[in-house]
Design an enzyme around this catalytic site. Structure first.
Site, short mmCIF file in Angstrom:
data_model
loop_
_atom_site.label_atom_id
_atom_site.label_comp_id
_atom_site.label_asym_id
_atom_site.label_seq_id
_atom_site.Cartn_x
_atom_site.Cartn_y
_atom_site.Cartn_z
N GLY A 1 0.71 -5.02 0.77
CA GLY A 1 -0.59 -4.92 -0.11
C GLY A 1 -0.46 -5.59 -1.40
O GLY A 1 -1.12 -6.25 -1.96
N GLU B 1 -0.70 -9.07 -0.95
CA GLU B 1 -1.95 -9.50 -0.59
C GLU B 1 -2.87 -9.50 -1.98
O GLU B 1 -3.91 -10.30 -2.25
CB GLU B 1 -2.83 -8.37 0.22
CG GLU B 1 -2.27 -8.61 1.66
CD GLU B 1 -2.84 -7.42 2.53
OE1 GLU B 1 -2.27 -6.28 2.60
OE2 GLU B 1 -3.73 -7.64 3.22
N GLU C 1 4.06 -5.34 7.18
CA GLU C 1 3.31 -4.30 7.95
C GLU C 1 3.70 -4.11 9.38
O GLU C 1 3.70 -2.95 10.03
CB GLU C 1 1.89 -4.70 7.85
CG GLU C 1 1.23 -4.55 6.32
CD GLU C 1 1.43 -5.68 5.62
OE1 GLU C 1 2.39 -6.47 5.72
OE2 GLU C 1 0.64 -5.45 4.61
N ALA D 1 0.82 -1.03 -0.02
CA ALA D 1 -0.13 -0.04 -0.05
C ALA D 1 0.94 1.25 0.03
O ALA D 1 2.07 1.08 0.36
CB ALA D 1 -0.79 0.01 1.29
N1 COA Z 1 4.50 3.22 -0.45
C1 COA Z 1 5.09 4.31 -1.12
N2 COA Z 1 6.33 4.56 -1.55
C2 COA Z 1 6.99 3.64 -1.56
C3 COA Z 1 6.75 2.46 -1.00
C4 COA Z 1 5.45 2.22 -0.27
N3 COA Z 1 4.98 1.09 0.02
N4 COA Z 1 7.93 1.61 -1.09
C5 COA Z 1 8.68 2.20 -1.80
N5 COA Z 1 8.15 3.47 -2.01
C6 COA Z 1 8.98 4.57 -2.65
C7 COA Z 1 9.96 5.46 -1.95
O1 COA Z 1 9.51 6.13 -1.08
C8 COA Z 1 10.82 5.83 -2.74
O2 COA Z 1 10.44 7.08 -3.38
P1 COA Z 1 11.34 8.06 -3.98
O3 COA Z 1 11.98 7.40 -5.00
O4 COA Z 1 10.21 9.22 -4.24
O5 COA Z 1 12.25 8.48 -2.76
C9 COA Z 1 10.88 4.74 -3.97
O6 COA Z 1 9.76 3.85 -3.68
C10 COA Z 1 12.19 3.77 -3.83
O7 COA Z 1 11.88 3.18 -2.68
P2 COA Z 1 13.46 2.93 -1.95
O8 COA Z 1 13.08 2.43 -0.64
O9 COA Z 1 14.50 4.06 -1.95
O10 COA Z 1 14.18 1.63 -2.67
P3 COA Z 1 14.80 0.32 -2.41
O11 COA Z 1 14.99 -0.22 -3.52
O12 COA Z 1 15.88 0.74 -1.12
O13 COA Z 1 13.62 -0.62 -1.47
C11 COA Z 1 11.67 -1.53 -0.89
C12 COA Z 1 12.60 -0.61 -2.14
C13 COA Z 1 10.34 -1.69 -1.67
C14 COA Z 1 12.06 -2.66 -0.52
C15 COA Z 1 11.51 -0.43 0.12
O14 COA Z 1 11.12 0.76 -0.31
C16 COA Z 1 10.49 -0.84 1.24
O15 COA Z 1 10.59 -1.57 2.00
N6 COA Z 1 9.10 -0.16 0.93
C17 COA Z 1 8.09 -0.38 1.93
C18 COA Z 1 7.54 -1.63 2.06
C19 COA Z 1 6.43 -2.00 2.84
O16 COA Z 1 6.48 -1.88 4.06
N7 COA Z 1 5.00 -2.26 2.45
C20 COA Z 1 3.96 -2.37 3.23
C21 COA Z 1 3.07 -1.47 3.34
S1 COA Z 1 1.62 -1.34 4.26
#
Ligand code: COA
Length: 686
Positions: free
Chosen positions: A118, A121, A143, A72
């Site tokens: 999500g 999911e 989460e 999400a």
């Molecule tokens: N929602 C919104 N933005 C997200 C996102 C999410 N769930 N996951 C990643 N992004 C965005 C980051 O803010 C970043 O944005 P920017 O380019 O504007 O700075 C971009 O995606 C790249 O993410 P980044 O974390 O810098 O890349 P990474 O390769 O180091 O890691 C992930 C990628 C997906 C592993 C990491 O971003 C992550 O763990 N995200 C959260 C996942 C999560 O908790 N999901 C459950 C949500 S309920």
């Protein structure tokens, strides 16, 4: 492939000759796919379109190289005014993903790269999941790390798919699994080489095999009489890692499953309600804040200069050795220099363990070892893009080393010091080119602590700072730009807290009681155990450096322990006793202070110094103070950082408590003048 019908902003729909619809998620104007409100609403219209077509099957895939879906959209969480607004959003998400499950045609998620929250999911709402068997493929439900739990039906569908124990393991830890592990636990149906993904999806749809079902044991675990027993076990397991009052989410998901695990409709409903409550609570709001702070530091690390590829580290002690090993693990070529061959052998031994743990494939671990070169004579200096000095904290010794190193360095190379507290100006004197000197202060243990303070001295060039920042980002650490003042941000803020703990111990409060109070507040480790772990000699040296610049009193007890050779864990004796690396258990006796009093003294000194750092401009703003303390020391993440915590508690109240403590214990508690600004801000907002 035919391409017809409506066009969408975030989704691309193509239908092939076998009447399979290939639905590609490619979120507009973003590098990563996340499920925001707009994306979900569009998916709802896409599903209308698909239902009208009655295809032979539907394949969900991602148009992003980076991965499938990151979950999400976390940035939307902060805009949720109350739990009613959250509930509406979550129920809408649940309903839309529920429509995927109800499609008449077989559905497949084709997963490469990350598939999280999500995103997983959504994949769980499909009949089949096929993952690319590559290291980048990572599936998980992170989460709980954000203070919530899955809310788009994940708790129901995952327990049904892989059984409650395996499901709870993923949900409660938030850990990721790779494609093979996912296949093994039944989370995906197939793990295939990336080039076979499309064929595998086509074959799955055309042959529609029976989806994998969990066996007898998982079904037994879900029965009404087993659920309370297992829930009790799960609660005890979670309690070892996270207290309910600080991290309610894992407990909420256990309650949810225990009460409603036998009734899918009720569990969907209660899942949404539970997340709506959690997401607007303090713990989740602060953990989301910490995620956004982390993203801010990550984005600093992505900016600017070209990435260095060859590193030379001088000093094969714990820090030097671990920095070198970490760089090699991240793919850089590293030479590590020390006059003591035995110490270098130890560096390689520790590195081998790190590589084995992080790179499961023995060939990759061997390649990492090949990149780490022990270098007694320092031949690597001449080749390196960055020379990192990580010898002991002695300004004269460092200056002497620089005099020898600088003439051997390439003209365009950077000299970085890992000093934890010496201002760069004191070291730059020895250099012909002080503009090339920058601080790169790593934290112990390097593999665990994400922060690196990037220190700019009075003479440091902007380009050098940019290169150092990009380097920290490239090796997957979080760069924090700090000014060159004694102790920089983290050690300066942490030291008063450590010293207050020593003072209390001298007053007769048992060490274990002091530490327990800090852990109870949410610190990862008590201050005295931390001091023992870092080394009391190192703590004393930092305290002495700080005392030359600020009003820091050094407790005699610390001086005495060091003089007696009691240096903490490494010498077997400090505030605690150790056998090998293990602490000998100590029973907390009843001391004189109450736990509340202990925490107040510890934390208020830390907050006061954090305010002083902000006021003195050690970092650019209050959020960076919080980011530094969370990622450099593990400061209770569910409190959102020290300055955020101070604002949440009420700056005026904390100021008042500091004044009262100053009257009782002396000037070390006198509120810093930086509080004035915070108090004025707070007044302006009321
Ligand atoms: N929602 C919104 N933005 C997200 C996102 C999410 N769930 N996951 C990643 N992004 C965005 C980051 O803010 C970043 O944005 P920017 O380019 O504007 O700075 C971009 O995606 C790249 O993410 P980044 O974390 O810098 O890349 P990474 O390769 O180091 O890691 C992930 C990628 C997906 C592993 C990491 O971003 C992550 O763990 N995200 C959260 C996942 C999560 O908790 N999901 C459950 C949500 S309920």
């Amino acid at each position: 492939m035919a391409h017809d019908g409506e066009t969408y902003r975030h989704w691309r729909m193509e239908e092939d000759d076998d009447r399979i619809v290939w639905l590609t998620f490619d979120r507009a104007e973003k590098s990563v796919n996340a499920l925001c409100r707009e994306v979900l609403e569009e998916l709802d219209r896409v599903l209308d379109d698909i239902s009208r077509r009655s295809p032979a099957g539907v394949v969900f895939r991602s148009g992003k190289k980076s991965g499938f879906i990151a979950g999400a959209d976390i940035t939307e969480f902060t805009g949720l005014a109350d739990s009613a607004a959250a509930l509406a959003l979550i129920e809408r998400g649940q309903a839309i993903l529920g429509r995927i499950e109800l499609l008449a045609a077989p559905t497949v998620s084709l997963i490469h790269g990350f598939c999280l929250g999500g995103g997983l999911e959504l994949a769980l709402a499909c009949r089949y999941r096929i993952a690319a068997d590559i290291p980048a493929t990572q599936l998980g439900l992170p989460e709980v790390k954000l203070g919530i739990h899955p809310g788009f039906g994940g708790t129901v569908r995952l327990t049904r798919l892989i059984g409650p124990l395996a499901a709870m393991d993923l949900i409660l830890t938030g850990r990721n699994v790779d494609a093979r592990k996912a296949r093994k636990i039944g989370l995906v149906d197939y793990a295939v080489p990336e080039r076979h993904l499309e064929n595998a999806a086509r074959a799955t749809i055309l042959h529609a095999p029976f989806p994998v079902k969990p066996g007898f044991l998982p079904a037994l675990c879900s029965t009404w009489f087993m659920r309370p027993l297992l829930a009790g076990y799960l609660r005890r397991t979670v309690a070892r890692r996270a207290a309910k009052k600080h991290y309610p989410a894992p407990y909420a998901v256990i309650d949810l499953w225990e009460r409603f695990g036998g009734n899918a409709a009720a569990m969907f409903r209660e899942e949404a309600g539970s997340v709506a409550n959690l997401i607007t609570g303090d713990s989740a709001r602060n953990l989301v804040r910490v995620f956004l702070l982390q993203e801010r530091l990550k984005s600093l690390g992505r900016r600017g200069a070209s990435e260095p590829c060859s590193i030379h580290v001088v000093g094969g002690g714990t820090m030097g050795g671990d920095i070198a090993a970490w760089c090699a693990l991240q793919g850089l070529r590293v030479s590590v220099q020390d006059v003591d061959a035995a110490r270098l052998a130890n560096v390689v031994k520790r590195a081998a363990t790190l590589f084995r743990k992080n790179l499961r494939d023995p060939r990759l671990a061997e390649a990492a070892l090949d990149r780490l070169i022990p270098d007694i004579k320092g031949d690597g200096i001449a080749r390196a893009d960055i020379v990192i000095e990580a010898i002991f904290e002695d300004a004269a010794a460092k200056r002497e080393l620089y005099r020898q190193c600088e003439p051997r360095m390439r003209g365009d190379a950077l000299l970085a010091t890992n000093t934890s507290s010496i201002p760069l100006e004191e070291l730059a004197e020895a250099l012909e080119h002080p503009e090339r000197l920058v601080g790169l202060h790593f934290f112990n243990p390097v593999a665990k602590m994400q922060l690196v303070e990037v220190v700019r001295g009075a003479k440091t060039q902007q380009e050098a700072v940019d290169t150092a920042t990009a380097f920290a980002g490239a090796i997957r650490r979080l760069p924090l730009p700090v000014a060159s003042s004694p102790g920089f941000l983290v050690n300066r803020t942490l030291m008063p807290y450590l010293l207050e703990a020593v003072i209390m111990e001298t007053e007769g409060i048992p060490a274990a009681e002091i530490d327990r109070a800090a852990v109870d507040f949410g610190m990862p480790m008590g201050p005295l155990l931390l001091a023992d772990t870092v080394g009391l000699d190192i703590c004393l040296s930092v305290a002495r450096i700080l005392s030359r610049h600020f009003a820091v009193e050094i407790p005699t007890r610390l001086e005495e322990l060091v003089a007696a050779g009691h240096l903490g864990r490494k010498s077997g004796q400090g505030f605690y006793t150790y056998e090998g690396q293990k602490q000998v258990a100590t029973e907390a006796r009843n001391g004189r202070g109450t736990s509340g009093g202990i925490v107040e003294r510890l934390i208020l000194r830390l907050l006061n110094e954090a305010v002083a750092c902000r006021r003195a401009g050690v970092v650019a703003d209050a959020d960076l103070v919080d980011a530094g303390m969370v990622f450099g020391t593990g400061f209770a993440p569910f409190r959102g950082g020290p300055l955020h915590y101070a604002r949440a508690e009420g700056a005026a109240a904390i100021h008042g408590r500091l004044t009262a403590l100053a009257e009782r214990y002396g000037s070390r508690f006198t509120p810093d003048i930086g509080w004035e600004e915070i108090l004025t801000d707070a007044e302006g907002k009321t």
